[in-house]
Design a protein around this motif. Structure first.
Motif, PDB file in Angstrom:
ATOM      1  N   ALA A 108       1.865 -29.602 -22.560  1.00  0.00           N
ATOM      2  CA  ALA A 108       1.796 -28.981 -23.886  1.00  0.00           C
ATOM      3  C   ALA A 108       0.650 -29.516 -24.744  1.00  0.00           C
ATOM      4  CB  ALA A 108       3.123 -29.178 -24.624  1.00  0.00           C
ATOM      5  N   HIS A 109       0.120 -30.690 -24.424  1.00  0.00           N
ATOM      6  CA  HIS A 109      -1.007 -31.222 -25.206  1.00  0.00           C
ATOM      7  C   HIS A 109      -2.234 -30.305 -25.121  1.00  0.00           C
ATOM      8  CE1 HIS A 109      -1.355 -32.894 -21.100  1.00  0.00           C
ATOM      9  NE2 HIS A 109      -2.643 -32.643 -21.270  1.00  0.00           N
ATOM     10  N   CYS A 110      -2.264 -29.419 -24.093  1.00  0.00           N
ATOM     11  CA  CYS A 110      -3.409 -28.508 -23.924  1.00  0.00           C
ATOM     12  C   CYS A 110      -3.512 -27.496 -25.060  1.00  0.00           C
ATOM     13  CB  CYS A 110      -3.300 -27.756 -22.592  1.00  0.00           C
ATOM     14  SG  CYS A 110      -3.450 -28.808 -21.132  1.00  0.00           S
ATOM     15  N   ILE A 111      -2.466 -27.369 -25.873  1.00  0.00           N
ATOM     16  CA  ILE A 111      -2.505 -26.385 -26.961  1.00  0.00           C
ATOM     17  C   ILE A 111      -3.224 -26.942 -28.187  1.00  0.00           C
ATOM     18  CG2 ILE A 111      -0.384 -26.949 -28.243  1.00  0.00           C
ATOM     19  CD1 ILE A 111       0.247 -23.932 -28.230  1.00  0.00           C
ATOM     20  N   SER A 112      -3.434 -28.250 -28.197  1.00  0.00           N
ATOM     21  CA  SER A 112      -4.016 -28.885 -29.376  1.00  0.00           C
ATOM     22  C   SER A 112      -5.521 -29.087 -29.231  1.00  0.00           C
ATOM     23  CB  SER A 112      -3.351 -30.245 -29.634  1.00  0.00           C
ATOM     24  OG  SER A 112      -4.012 -30.923 -30.682  1.00  0.00           O
ATOM     25  N   GLN A 113      -6.267 -28.622 -30.225  1.00  0.00           N
ATOM     26  CA  GLN A 113      -7.714 -28.857 -30.227  1.00  0.00           C
ATOM     27  C   GLN A 113      -8.024 -30.344 -30.342  1.00  0.00           C
ATOM     28  OE1 GLN A 113     -10.502 -26.149 -32.247  1.00  0.00           O
ATOM     29  NE2 GLN A 113      -8.706 -25.320 -33.276  1.00  0.00           N
ATOM     30  N   TRP A 114      -7.057 -31.128 -30.821  1.00  0.00           N
ATOM     31  CA  TRP A 114      -7.296 -32.556 -31.041  1.00  0.00           C
ATOM     32  C   TRP A 114      -6.774 -33.376 -29.864  1.00  0.00           C
ATOM     33  CZ3 TRP A 114     -10.138 -30.389 -34.108  1.00  0.00           C
ATOM     34  CH2 TRP A 114      -9.700 -29.496 -35.078  1.00  0.00           C
ATOM     35  N   GLY A 115      -6.282 -32.700 -28.829  1.00  0.00           N
ATOM     36  CA  GLY A 115      -5.871 -33.391 -27.606  1.00  0.00           C
ATOM     37  C   GLY A 115      -7.066 -33.617 -26.697  1.00  0.00           C
ATOM     38  N   TYR A 116      -6.822 -34.196 -25.536  1.00  0.00           N
ATOM     39  CA  TYR A 116      -7.937 -34.541 -24.646  1.00  0.00           C
ATOM     40  C   TYR A 116      -8.215 -33.463 -23.610  1.00  0.00           C
ATOM     41  CZ  TYR A 116      -4.481 -35.827 -21.072  1.00  0.00           C
ATOM     42  OH  TYR A 116      -3.453 -35.803 -20.153  1.00  0.00           O
ATOM     43  N   ASP A 117      -7.417 -32.385 -23.612  1.00  0.00           N
ATOM     44  CA  ASP A 117      -7.618 -31.350 -22.591  1.00  0.00           C
ATOM     45  C   ASP A 117      -7.292 -29.980 -23.186  1.00  0.00           C
ATOM     46  OD1 ASP A 117      -8.232 -30.286 -20.139  1.00  0.00           O
ATOM     47  OD2 ASP A 117      -6.287 -30.705 -19.238  1.00  0.00           O
ATOM     48  N   PHE A 118      -7.923 -29.667 -24.313  1.00  0.00           N
ATOM     49  CA  PHE A 118      -7.634 -28.421 -25.031  1.00  0.00           C
ATOM     50  C   PHE A 118      -7.985 -27.199 -24.179  1.00  0.00           C
ATOM     51  CE2 PHE A 118      -9.519 -25.206 -28.098  1.00  0.00           C
ATOM     52  CZ  PHE A 118      -8.296 -24.636 -28.411  1.00  0.00           C
ATOM     53  N   ARG A 119      -7.035 -26.243 -24.090  1.00  0.00           N
ATOM     54  CA  ARG A 119      -7.250 -24.996 -23.362  1.00  0.00           C
ATOM     55  C   ARG A 119      -6.879 -23.830 -24.280  1.00  0.00           C
ATOM     56  NH1 ARG A 119      -6.066 -26.151 -17.020  1.00  0.00           N
ATOM     57  NH2 ARG A 119      -6.515 -28.373 -17.053  1.00  0.00           N
ATOM     58  N   PRO A 120      -7.860 -23.051 -24.707  1.00  0.00           N
ATOM     59  CA  PRO A 120      -7.604 -21.987 -25.687  1.00  0.00           C
ATOM     60  C   PRO A 120      -6.531 -20.993 -25.257  1.00  0.00           C
ATOM     61  CG  PRO A 120      -9.961 -22.332 -25.401  1.00  0.00           C
ATOM     62  CD  PRO A 120      -9.283 -23.154 -24.349  1.00  0.00           C
ATOM     63  N   ALA A 121      -6.387 -20.764 -23.951  1.00  0.00           N
ATOM     64  CA  ALA A 121      -5.388 -19.790 -23.485  1.00  0.00           C
ATOM     65  C   ALA A 121      -3.978 -20.168 -23.939  1.00  0.00           C
ATOM     66  CB  ALA A 121      -5.441 -19.675 -21.961  1.00  0.00           C
ATOM     67  N   TYR A 122      -3.739 -21.465 -24.194  1.00  0.00           N
ATOM     68  CA  TYR A 122      -2.415 -21.906 -24.643  1.00  0.00           C
ATOM     69  C   TYR A 122      -2.061 -21.338 -26.026  1.00  0.00           C
ATOM     70  CZ  TYR A 122      -0.680 -25.204 -21.151  1.00  0.00           C
ATOM     71  OH  TYR A 122      -0.135 -25.755 -20.013  1.00  0.00           O
ATOM     72  N   LEU A 123      -3.081 -21.024 -26.802  1.00  0.00           N
ATOM     73  CA  LEU A 123      -2.819 -20.524 -28.155  1.00  0.00           C
ATOM     74  C   LEU A 123      -2.117 -19.167 -28.146  1.00  0.00           C
ATOM     75  CD1 LEU A 123      -6.215 -21.543 -29.806  1.00  0.00           C
ATOM     76  CD2 LEU A 123      -4.001 -22.689 -30.060  1.00  0.00           C
ATOM     77  N   THR A 124      -2.179 -18.462 -27.025  1.00  0.00           N
ATOM     78  CA  THR A 124      -1.541 -17.138 -26.942  1.00  0.00           C
ATOM     79  C   THR A 124      -0.015 -17.235 -26.806  1.00  0.00           C
ATOM     80  OG1 THR A 124      -1.845 -17.093 -24.532  1.00  0.00           O
ATOM     81  CG2 THR A 124      -3.596 -16.143 -25.868  1.00  0.00           C
ATOM     82  N   ILE A 125       0.497 -18.445 -26.589  1.00  0.00           N
ATOM     83  CA  ILE A 125       1.949 -18.604 -26.435  1.00  0.00           C
ATOM     84  C   ILE A 125       2.665 -18.193 -27.722  1.00  0.00           C
ATOM     85  CG2 ILE A 125       3.812 -20.254 -25.949  1.00  0.00           C
ATOM     86  CD1 ILE A 125       1.766 -21.865 -24.304  1.00  0.00           C
ATOM     87  N   ALA A 126       1.982 -18.385 -28.850  1.00  0.00           N
ATOM     88  CA  ALA A 126       2.602 -18.011 -30.134  1.00  0.00           C
ATOM     89  C   ALA A 126       2.977 -16.538 -30.166  1.00  0.00           C
ATOM     90  CB  ALA A 126       1.641 -18.343 -31.281  1.00  0.00           C
TER      91      ALA A 126
END
Length: 648
Positions: A139-157
């Motif tokens: 789940a950290h991939c959803i955060s731009q401030w994490g170490y492995d940000f993946r924009p596709a995660y933002l579509t979960i909303a």
């Protein structure tokens, strides 16, 4: 609703949950949005699999790890639990069939890569899917401030808006306070229900060495600690070099990185999992989703980018609870290079635009086209052709990916597919006209159901084995069948892929969110400072530094890391410590003794002094105690066990 304890025992054979698992499961079953932060190997999957089985409907599991997706689906099937998966690269017909099964079949789990959530086809099915839980792995991939940000995660909303009554369970092994808040915000949590396990790993000893000759120290570590191990490197070239050097010293080693073929990666991984290979030298492409409990050593031959990735990678050691070692090697030059990383990894907007223009030229992609098309992409050929610096090009592409402009996948594997495109009469005539092709035709018809209706994944290797031929012969036969209009054959893709997430724009019209881009750079600078601080700290407990970084301030000094052990030894002179250690081990050679008996025999009156040495020897598995406290019997470890402290 089925009893969760019965589900646990009947499917996994466990009579009790691990710490915190039951609380997380009950939170989900009560309909609460939940964030679970659990260490690697801590049993995260049970936290969504058990409540999903206890409820009607199907659990939607979102994960970026295709290897993990396939493993979990296979493991569930072996338990008699129906599970499906959809990931990048699957043919349209196969995706449709999978979603039909999820909609109409008695399936309990649908694993989906985040990129699939964006497709119109998935969105068409979503309203009708009987989803009982949305599980978000990594789940950290959803955060731009994490170490492995993946924009596709933002579509979960968007799924939450379509399924407002379905709870979300977000899972990750590590998240700072800022990242935790961002996860809850981006996943539209109604209330923050956060469970965080301690970051303490009582069986894992952390050590850091500033050494100019890394290979000598690496050899010392690997020769000192028996068993399976991982060596992480920053570059692909170093993985091969170090593996070959280890082999020269008669150590079973192999190398692994994302640039290898799919088959090579699978074979190397299997050999290591089965202990045919002892040491895997690799980039960070190795390890995600791999559950090998008996890894005794994880060595970072190069300093990693941040504490988040270091904790996750080091945490692959000792999942079975046995004493294991996480070792970090660095040079002063490594520190200097790491401090330059923020400027390298965040190129200027002009550089990004230049790489974008080169990319669309390389792919020969006209403006206004390209959306959702996969392109084979060779980074080396690309940078050579356009005379680009490899690092600059790589990070410009990463920036384009984080801006949701493209998707770059180094490990995408799209299997070969075949569909018959002729009538049965034509096929019967072809068997008469081309007898050499007939065995392959019959094998395809016999082995792959639905091959007349949809393009089905096929394995040239499996066909070759069935027909007792070489894979190259089978590929040639399939191409012949295609040239004669009998089948449509799509050979597999095993090269890195780029997908444009929207149609190509004219380069002058390219835009990025500059404020967020600069904020991500600032976060990287903070992460860099933190990992450098961890490496250079020779006073504080290394395990405690990691726990504090993740806002776990309850962690106590571990007693077994390099700094803790050195602190114990420092209270005695080195000579006095060594003499007392020798006296204690000599006395215990004759049999177990209580602490009081040991003190009398050695004529020592200061209990604190003897306990410093005892604790050091216990931490190193050199001696053992029958029970805690002064009355406990202390003895030398049993014959056959390692009786040398694993200080490197």
């Amino acid at each position: 609703m089925a009893d969760i304890h019965s589900i646990l025992q009947s499917n996994w054979g466990y009579t009790a949950f691990r710490p915190m698992q039951e609380s997380i499961i009950q939170s989900v079953l009560n309909g609460r949005d939940t964030l679970a932060i659990m260490p690697t190997g801590g049993g995260k999957s049970i936290c969504f699999q058990v409540p999903a089985l206890a409820s009607k409907g199907i659990c939607l599991v979102i994960t970026p790890l295709i290897a993990l997706m396939k493993d979990q689906v296979q493991n569930l099937k072996e338990k008699g639990i129906l599970a499906l998966s959809i990931h990048s690269g699957m043919p349209f017909a196969q995706v449709k069939k999978t979603l039909d099964n999820a909609l109409y079949g008695n399936y309990k789990f649908l694993y989906v890569s985040p990129e699939r959530l964006e497709t119109d086809f998935f969105k068409d099915y979503l309203p009708a899917l009987p989803i009982n839980l949305i599980a978000v792995d990594e789940a950290h991939c959803i955060s731009q401030w994490g170490y492995d940000f993946r924009p596709a995660y933002l579509t979960i909303a968007a799924i939450r808006e379509e399924k407002p009554g379905v709870p979300v369970l977000a899972l990750t092994a590590s998240a700072t306070k800022t990242v935790q808040e961002d996860i809850c915000d981006k996943l539209l949590f109604k209330e923050k229900q956060i469970f965080q396990q301690s970051y303490e790993r009582p069986n894992l000893s952390y050590s850091v060495f500033n050494t100019d000759v890394k290979m000598n120290k690496l050899l010392q570590v690997i020769q000192k600690v028996p068993g399976s191990g991982i060596v992480y490197c920053r570059s692909r070239k170093r993985t091969k070099t170090i593996a070959e050097l280890l082999q020269l010293h008669h150590i079973s080693a192999d190398y692994y990185h994302a640039g290898l073929s799919h088959d090579d990666r699978n074979e190397k991984q299997e050999n290591w999992l089965k202990n045919k290979t002892r040491i895997m030298v690799c980039t960070n492409a190795f390890g995600m989703g791999i559950d090998k409990p008996d890894v005794r050593t994880v060595v970072h031959a190069d300093i990693p980018d941040c504490i988040e990735s270091y904790y996750q990678e080091a945490g692959r050691a000792g999942r079975d609870g046995q004493k294991s070692y996480a070792v970090l090697l660095y040079t002063n030059q490594d520190i200097e290079d790491l401090q330059k990383q923020p400027d390298i990894r965040f190129p200027s907007f002009e550089d990004i635009k230049h790489v974008y223009q080169c990319l669309v030229n390389y792919l020969q992609l006209p403006a206004g086209s390209g959306r959702d098309i996969f392109f084979d992409f060779d980074m080396e050929a690309f940078t050579t052709l356009f005379k680009l610096n490899v690092l600059s090009a790589t990070y410009a592409i990463k920036a384009l990916e984080q801006e949701s402009i493209i998707e770059y996948n180094e490990q995408l594997f799209i299997p070969s597919t075949v569909v018959f495109c002729c009538g049965k009469e034509t096929l019967q005539q072809a068997e008469k006209d081309y007898p050499a092709l007939t065995p392959c035709i019959k094998y395809l018809l016999r082995s792959y159901g639905g091959i007349f209706d949809i393009a089905v994944p096929v394995s040239e290797k499996q066909i070759a084995k069935g027909l007792k031929k070489d894979s190259s012969e089978i590929k040639n036969i399939l191409l012949q069948l295609q040239s004669r209009g009998l089948i449509q054959y799509q050979p597999r893709k095993d090269a890195p892929q780029i997908r444009f997430r929207s149609n190509r724009v004219i380069t002058d019209n390219l835009t990025i969110n500059t404020a967020n881009y600069q904020k991500r750079k600032a976060v990287l600078m903070q992460q860099t400072d933190a990992i450098i601080g961890y490496a250079k700290d020779i006073q504080r407990c290394h395990a405690q530094i990691i726990a504090n970084y993740f806002n776990d301030h309850s962690a106590k000094p571990c007693g077994i890391c390099d700094n803790c052990i050195q602190k114990k030894k420092a209270r005695l002179s080195n000579d006095a410590f060594s003499l007392l250690q020798a006296d204690i081990t000599s006395a215990l050679m004759q049999g177990p003794l209580s602490i009081n008996e040991l003190m009398r025999r050695l004529r020592i009156t200061d209990a604190q002094t003897i306990w410093k040495v005892i604790e050091h020897l216990l931490a190193e598995n050199y001696i053992e105690m029958s029970e805690a406290g002064y009355g406990g019997k202390v003895s030398i470890k049993k014959k056959g066990q390692d009786r040398n402290p694993a200080r490197f």
